[in-house]
Motif scaffolding. Structure first.
Motif, short mmCIF file in Angstrom:
data_model
loop_
_atom_site.label_atom_id
_atom_site.label_comp_id
_atom_site.label_asym_id
_atom_site.label_seq_id
_atom_site.Cartn_x
_atom_site.Cartn_y
_atom_site.Cartn_z
N TYR A 81 41.03 37.14 37.14
CA TYR A 81 40.48 36.92 38.48
C TYR A 81 39.27 36.00 38.35
CZ TYR A 81 36.53 40.27 37.85
OH TYR A 81 35.38 40.92 37.44
N THR B 129 35.42 34.56 39.51
CA THR B 129 34.11 34.72 40.16
C THR B 129 33.52 33.36 40.48
OG1 THR B 129 33.77 36.76 38.92
CG2 THR B 129 31.83 35.82 39.92
N SER C 142 43.02 36.97 43.02
CA SER C 142 41.88 37.90 43.08
C SER C 142 40.58 37.11 42.94
CB SER C 142 41.99 38.97 42.00
OG SER C 142 43.16 39.74 42.17
N LYS D 149 36.12 37.16 43.43
CA LYS D 149 34.92 37.99 43.52
C LYS D 149 33.76 37.21 44.10
CE LYS D 149 32.64 39.67 39.84
NZ LYS D 149 32.57 40.43 38.58
N LYS E 235 29.53 37.35 45.17
CA LYS E 235 28.22 37.98 44.99
C LYS E 235 27.62 38.34 46.35
CE LYS E 235 28.18 37.44 40.49
NZ LYS E 235 28.08 38.54 39.54
N MET F 295 36.85 41.16 45.70
CA MET F 295 35.90 42.10 45.12
C MET F 295 34.50 41.61 45.42
SD MET F 295 38.78 41.64 43.12
CE MET F 295 38.40 40.79 41.59
N ILE F 296 33.54 42.54 45.55
CA ILE F 296 32.16 42.16 45.81
C ILE F 296 31.26 42.75 44.73
CG2 ILE F 296 32.41 41.74 48.28
CD1 ILE F 296 31.36 44.55 48.81
N ASP F 297 30.15 42.07 44.45
CA ASP F 297 29.30 42.39 43.30
C ASP F 297 27.84 42.27 43.71
OD1 ASP F 297 28.05 42.67 40.86
OD2 ASP F 297 29.07 41.01 39.88
N PRO G 263 37.24 45.06 50.57
CA PRO G 263 37.01 44.81 49.15
C PRO G 263 37.69 45.86 48.28
CG PRO G 263 35.05 45.76 50.13
CD PRO G 263 36.01 45.49 51.26
N GLU H 215 30.84 46.16 42.84
CA GLU H 215 30.42 46.14 41.43
C GLU H 215 28.91 46.29 41.32
OE1 GLU H 215 30.77 42.91 37.77
OE2 GLU H 215 32.33 43.03 39.30
N HIS I 172 34.27 42.70 32.21
CA HIS I 172 33.34 41.67 32.68
C HIS I 172 33.42 40.49 31.72
CE1 HIS I 172 29.20 39.87 32.29
NE2 HIS I 172 29.44 39.68 33.57
N GLU J 160 38.00 39.15 34.16
CA GLU J 160 37.20 38.17 34.90
C GLU J 160 37.27 36.80 34.22
OE1 GLU J 160 32.79 37.85 36.96
OE2 GLU J 160 33.08 39.24 35.28
#
Length: 448
Positions: A193, A195, A221, A223, A225, A251-253, A275, A279, A358, A389
């Motif tokens: 995925y 980021t 996928s 991500k 921030k 996805m959120i971080d 989401p 994270e 990660h 990731e």
């Protein structure tokens, strides 16, 4: 015993370098907590008397890298003049000696700067071992007999959750079908995925463009921030959702920015964007806080992912035991290197928690692919709900960078841990005397 008594396998030198890339200039790597990171590493090289070298690193964000380097130098005496095969055949014992040195352990123990230093040294040792065997690390691990692999792990403090005997049995459960999964891995790779689309410092237009680019590269996928400003988070979540569609995963971080109750309230308000996980919603040390967040978000089908800044296997044990994480994120340059990371995979397997590593920082993608590929072939025996990731930065600085095909990591073929930097990268970005830093007066601020 022949190799263990062979002088040519003695470790005659350990060198460490402070290497920094000025990624803060473009906002790469920026998030709610780390607004101006310069992706960096302490780079360790071990050399045998016969000339063979092993390379390892631990990831940092610029300032402070020199402190980790000093910790590596403080441990040098525990490594120099040791026969590498004696280490490998007693790796669990050596690992404990390195992490439990009677004076150095006081400034840990098994956490923080000293444990980052341990990771750099241990990663170099695994690279060396794999090179001597002529295999990539993932293959070295896959080919190990369960008893040998388990012997590399220190089970102190975690035997209440998993014992060596249980670990061996877990590794034997799916051994009959390992070849089938290995062939699948070689053909299809392992899901990634990205980021890269969602750094905090990126403009809305840049996020839109990157989402489009990565969709064309077959990513499903993505991500983002979050955590600096709620209205900004809403706007950016909406941009990503509209760009990638509802059929793909978001996805959120938050990178540790919130208190526990704040995290719950904030994420529930973002729940409309569906989401998959939040994270690092709060302090990476707050196990009970993560458990409370996990429980509160369960009705919304939002999981909690954490682990990239988890200090050691003992904390991972408690996260896994307490239901505080639904997605376990090991980091290849944190805790005590491969030996300790293997114990986390084994606990996650026993407690039925998915591992989604990660990665993204300098060398993290290069290393962690080996670990997740071993897990698929030898332990979890599935890719379902799992992914690695991927961030598209600094790969060109390595001799054997990751290979991504159809949004999947393809298995490394070269012997080692994929950790060897190009000499040109060292010459340019070694701090503070590398050519880039000299030309830019040692600053990451743009030069007029």
């Amino acid at each position: 015993m022949e190799k263990q008594n062979d002088e040519t396998f003695k470790i005659v030198s350990l060198t460490s370098e402070d290497i920094r890339w000025p990624t803060s200039l473009q906002g790469d790597g920026s998030d709610a907590m780390h607004t101006d990171p310069d992706y960096s590493c302490v780079y360790v090289t071990l050399k045998l008397k016969n000339g063979t070298k092993g390379h390892g690193l631990t990831f940092t964000l610029g300032r402070g890298t020199e402190v980790v380097k000093s910790a590596v130098e403080a441990m040098k005496h525990l490594v120099i003049d040791r026969n590498c095969w004696e280490i490998f055949h007693n790796f669990g014992v050596f690992w404990r000696a390195l992490t439990s040195e009677s004076q150095l352990r006081w400034i840990g123990p098994e956490k923080g700067v000293t444990h980052l230093a341990v990771a750099a040294i241990i990663n170099a040792l695994w690279d060396l071992w794999a090179r001597l065997e002529g295999k990539p690390v993932w293959q070295l691990l896959v080919d190990m007999e369960p008893e040998v692999l388990v012997s590399t792990i220190d089970f102190r403090y975690i035997s209440d959750v998993i014992t060596p005997e249980e670990a061996i049995n877990l590794l034997k459960q799916n051994s009959a079908t390992k070849t089938e999964r290995q062939n699948d891995l070689l053909k299809n790779g392992y899901p990634a995925y990205t980021t890269q689309v969602g750094w905090m410092g990126y403009s809305d237009e840049k996020i839109k463009g990157l989402c489009k680019d990565y969709l064309l590269k077959a990513y499903t996928s993505f991500k983002l921030k979050v955590g600096r400003d709620f209205e900004s988070d809403v706007r950016r979540c909406k941009i990503v959702r509209e760009s990638i569609g509802w059929e793909n995963q978001l996805m959120i971080d938050a990178n540790q920015i919130w208190d526990v109750n704040q995290a719950i309230e904030w994420v529930i308000r973002l729940a409309e964007y569906k989401p998959l996980w939040i994270e690092e919603p709060t302090s990476p040390d707050d196990i009970l806080g993560h458990a409370a967040i996990s429980k509160a978000l369960e009705p919304f089908n939002i999981g909690v992912a954490t682990g990239e800044m988890c200090a050691n296997r003992i904390m991972f044990k408690q996260f896994l035991q307490s239901g505080a994480m639904q997605f376990c994120q090991i980091d290849s340059a944190r805790i005590g290197g491969i030996n300790e990371i293997l114990s986390v995979y084994l606990m996650a397997k026993k407690l039925n928690v998915k591992v989604c590593p990660h990665a993204g920082g300098v060398g993290l993608c290069e290393m962690v692919q080996h670990l997740q590929m071993w897990d698929y072939v030898s332990l979890s025996a599935t890719k379902s709900g799992r992914m690695i990731e991927y961030v598209d930065q600094q790969h060109d600085q390595f001799e054997y960078p990751v290979e991504i095909k159809n949004a999947c990591y393809m298995p490394p073929r070269h012997p080692g841990y994929s950790t060897e930097l190009k000499q040109s990268a060292i010459n340019e970005y070694k701090f503070p005397n590398g050519s880039w830093w000299v030309a830019n007066a040692g600053t990451t601020k743009p030069v007029a």
